[in-house]
Design an enzyme around this catalytic site. Structure first.
Site, PDB file in Angstrom:
ATOM      1  N   HIS A   1     -16.151  -0.375  23.229  1.00 31.06           N
ATOM      2  CA  HIS A   1     -14.842  -0.999  23.401  1.00 31.06           C
ATOM      3  C   HIS A   1     -14.441  -1.741  22.143  1.00 31.06           C
ATOM      4  O   HIS A   1     -15.281  -2.108  21.316  1.00 31.06           O
ATOM      5  CB  HIS A   1     -14.827  -1.953  24.606  1.00 31.06           C
ATOM      6  CG  HIS A   1     -15.488  -3.266  24.351  1.00 31.06           C
ATOM      7  ND1 HIS A   1     -14.852  -4.322  23.738  1.00 31.06           N
ATOM      8  CD2 HIS A   1     -16.750  -3.690  24.599  1.00 31.06           C
ATOM      9  CE1 HIS A   1     -15.687  -5.349  23.642  1.00 31.06           C
ATOM     10  NE2 HIS A   1     -16.842  -4.980  24.143  1.00 31.06           N
ATOM     11  N   CYS A   2     -13.142  -1.924  22.011  1.00 30.55           N
ATOM     12  CA  CYS A   2     -12.585  -2.804  20.993  1.00 30.55           C
ATOM     13  C   CYS A   2     -11.664  -3.760  21.740  1.00 30.55           C
ATOM     14  O   CYS A   2     -11.906  -4.037  22.922  1.00 30.55           O
ATOM     15  CB  CYS A   2     -11.862  -2.006  19.899  1.00 30.55           C
ATOM     16  SG  CYS A   2     -10.530  -0.951  20.506  1.00 30.55           S
ATOM     17  N   ALA A   3     -10.619  -4.241  21.121  1.00 27.67           N
ATOM     18  CA  ALA A   3      -9.730  -5.178  21.804  1.00 27.67           C
ATOM     19  C   ALA A   3      -8.984  -4.498  22.956  1.00 27.67           C
ATOM     20  O   ALA A   3      -8.956  -4.998  24.077  1.00 27.67           O
ATOM     21  CB  ALA A   3      -8.743  -5.795  20.819  1.00 27.67           C
TER      22      ALA A   3
END
Length: 130
Positions: free
Chosen positions: A69-71
């Protein structure tokens, strides 16, 4: 083994996060340091991800599921997950990784929905409060 990228919801991740064969891979860059993170996640920033894939492969020995995941999980998370899938194919190593997933809505969605976060500065995070 042919692996493909799938998506996972925050609720689904909560259900599997405590499984010792699951690793959560946070590829956010500097925002991890001030936005908190998912407890127990590994941090492999997207800006250096390509050169750190061998390190990640070592860090996830014994895991069969990786959740990236990222933001928002719109660009960096899926890109790094695809890059890692390609890397696994190139190195032809049977790492035991059967599933590579991306967290829908990323960390921001996770946090906005009231899911637990960790604010420690440990690298890697050793908290297990998911």
């Amino acid at each position: 083994m042919a692996r493909s990228l799938t998506y996972i919801t925050a609720s689904q991740l909560i259900a599997i996060a405590r499984n010792p064969r699951v690793a959560i891979v946070d590829v956010r860059d500097e925002e991890r340091s001030y936005d908190a993170h998912i407890a127990g996640s590994l941090h492999y920033a997207s800006d250096t991800f390509g050169e750190r894939m061998p390190d990640l492969l070592q860090a996830v020995k014994g895991k069969d599921t990786l959740v990236f995941h990222c933001a928002l999980s719109k660009v960096r998370g899926p890109s790094c997950a695809h890059m890692f899938l390609d890397y696994l194919t190139e190195v032809k190593e049977d790492a035991g990784i059967n599933k590579v997933m991306v967290l829908e809505r990323g960390f921001n969605g996770w946090h906005a929905s009231g899911r637990p976060v960790c604010r420690c500065t440990n690298a890697p995070c050793t908290s297990d409060s998911t």
